[in-house]
Design an enzyme around this catalytic site. Structure first.
Site, mmCIF file in Angstrom:
data_model
loop_
_atom_site.group_PDB
_atom_site.id
_atom_site.type_symbol
_atom_site.label_atom_id
_atom_site.label_comp_id
_atom_site.label_asym_id
_atom_site.label_seq_id
_atom_site.Cartn_x
_atom_site.Cartn_y
_atom_site.Cartn_z
ATOM 1 N N HIS A 180 34.462 16.183 -86.136
ATOM 2 C CA HIS A 180 34.595 17.485 -85.480
ATOM 3 C C HIS A 180 35.406 17.290 -84.204
ATOM 4 O O HIS A 180 35.774 16.164 -83.845
ATOM 5 C CB HIS A 180 33.226 18.094 -85.184
ATOM 6 C CG HIS A 180 32.517 18.606 -86.402
ATOM 7 N ND1 HIS A 180 32.935 19.724 -87.089
ATOM 8 C CD2 HIS A 180 31.434 18.132 -87.067
ATOM 9 C CE1 HIS A 180 32.143 19.929 -88.123
ATOM 10 N NE2 HIS A 180 31.219 18.980 -88.132
ATOM 11 N N ASP A 182 40.570 21.021 -82.292
ATOM 12 C CA ASP A 182 40.651 22.067 -83.312
ATOM 13 C C ASP A 182 41.795 23.036 -83.047
ATOM 14 O O ASP A 182 42.514 23.422 -83.971
ATOM 15 C CB ASP A 182 39.349 22.866 -83.351
ATOM 16 C CG ASP A 182 38.207 22.103 -84.007
ATOM 17 O OD1 ASP A 182 38.457 21.030 -84.582
ATOM 18 O OD2 ASP A 182 37.063 22.588 -83.935
#
Length: 388
Positions: free
Chosen positions: A139, A169
């Site tokens: 992540h 991200d």
């Protein structure tokens, strides 16, 4: 009014959650036709993540507007056949599976390019399509950790701090993907040959760690967290708490701005401490902290409103929604009763006024398949077989 700048661009979007869906939403905002392709099971599980409005999350709504949605089982041969028929008329495919999944489905770049030589396949992953970490889960926190970025975020003497603006991200998976696929589209239109665009969120975070790299090149290592020029190491660039527990952002890097700040605080004696470090810098920072602690944030905002020295409030997002500058820029739009961020890049002869809501799962399946020449009976048979 001119057509939108990406009018005529067709994008097939296989992504879920945040990085890919936000990238394709940006494309849709600027006129691309984005067809969101979801499986016949859970689909994009962002639909039910976090706070809900009706049966759909706010999260899903604000990163999927302006798209069409079809449901397609790519594990079935009939589903793959339909996908390849869509590829024939598409410009871009965006996917965010683990490396190798598209090949396992029989839909890797070689297959797509054989179907449509101009196709651009943009693959977004944590570590890229190659390398020893390629197949690892991860992540944002993991990607920026490997890139050396997380280590640099936080205050001196404290632990690394986690931002809820996901650097890996969004800088990596969203913005770098957009940059890469648009470069490849320009090339494909010039040469007739597409490309496989390999986006690693870790690579992209690392490639933008400019100041830490400069420190390594100059000194062999980075400055400790919170102690370099832009993370609190000097008095003129930092965050100072106010009397009501809020904060002001001081960005008076240039000497002229620092001089104006010191005059505004009636402390000309602090001017020599502009870029001071060590004991002297700590003393000047302490003096500033004591001064800012004497008034509320609102009082300081009023005090500095007419002084152009890069001293501004640290706002909460609900306050940003009401900020006169951001509102004057048209940065907020209402889509299906939900306040959203407008397209972030303004262009002449372009208006985002016609934005449409995020689609329900499979809402456009029949309409899209009809464009491929399928009739109602064929679509019904596919639905009965679980292909769509």
């Amino acid at each position: 009014m001119r057509s939108k700048p990406l009018e005529g661009l067709r994008v097939l979007d296989l992504t879920r959650l945040l990085p890919g869906p936000l990238a394709t939403q940006h494309l849709a905002d600027y006129g691309a036709e984005v067809i969101k392709i979801e499986d016949t099971g859970a689909g994009d599980y962002a639909r039910t993540m976090g706070a809900m409005k009706g049966d759909t999350s706010y999260f899903y709504r604000i990163v999927n507007r302006g798209k069409k949605s079809i449901r397609l089982d790519l594990k079935q041969a009939a589903g793959r056949e339909l996908f390849l028929r869509l590829v024939e008329g598409a410009d871009v495919v965006v996917e965010g599976f683990r490396p190798g999944v598209m090949d396992k489905l029989g839909l890797g770049y070689a297959t797509l390019a054989a179907t449509n030589p101009k196709i651009v396949l943009c693959s977004i992953s944590g570590y890229g399509q190659t390398g020893p970490y390629a197949l690892r889960a991860g992540h944002d926190i993991n990607y920026i950790g490997y890139a050396g970025v997380l280590d640099q975020i936080g205050t001196a003497g404290g632990a690394p701090a986690i931002s809820n603006l996901q650097i890996g991200d969004l800088l990596g998976g969203t913005m770098s993907a957009l940059f890469g696929l648009l470069v490849a589209i320009i090339d494909a239109r010039a040469t007739g040959q597409g490309r496989h665009v390999d986006v690693s969120m870790t690579d992209a975070a690392l490639a933008h760690a400019i100041f830490p790299l400069a420190e390594v090149l100059a000194h062999g290592k980075v400055q400790p967290r919170g102690e370099d020029l832009l993370t609190g190491g000097v008095p003129c660039y930092g965050v100072y708490e106010t009397a009501d527990g809020r904060h002001m952002a001081v960005g008076s890097l240039e000497e002229k701005f620092w001089s104006m700040l010191c005059d505004a605080l009636e402390r000309p004696d602090l001017k020599p401490g502009h870029l001071s470090t060590g004991e002297k810098g700590a003393r000047v920072k302490g003096e500033l902290a004591a001064i800012f602690a004497t008034r509320t944030q609102a009082q300081w905002v009023q005090h500095f409103d007419g002084i152009d020295c890069c001293v501004t409030p640290v706002l909460r997002v609900e306050e940003s929604l009401q900020d006169p500058q951001l509102r004057a820029r048209g940065m907020f739009v209402e889509v299906d009763g939900v306040t959203q961020f407008a397209p972030p890049v303004a262009m002449s002869d372009f208006s985002p006024a016609t934005l449409t809501p995020a689609p329900a799962a499979g809402a456009d399946t029949d309409a899209v398949l009809t464009t491929l020449g399928l009739d109602a009976a064929e679509i019904r048979r596919l639905r009965d077989a679980g292909v769509v």
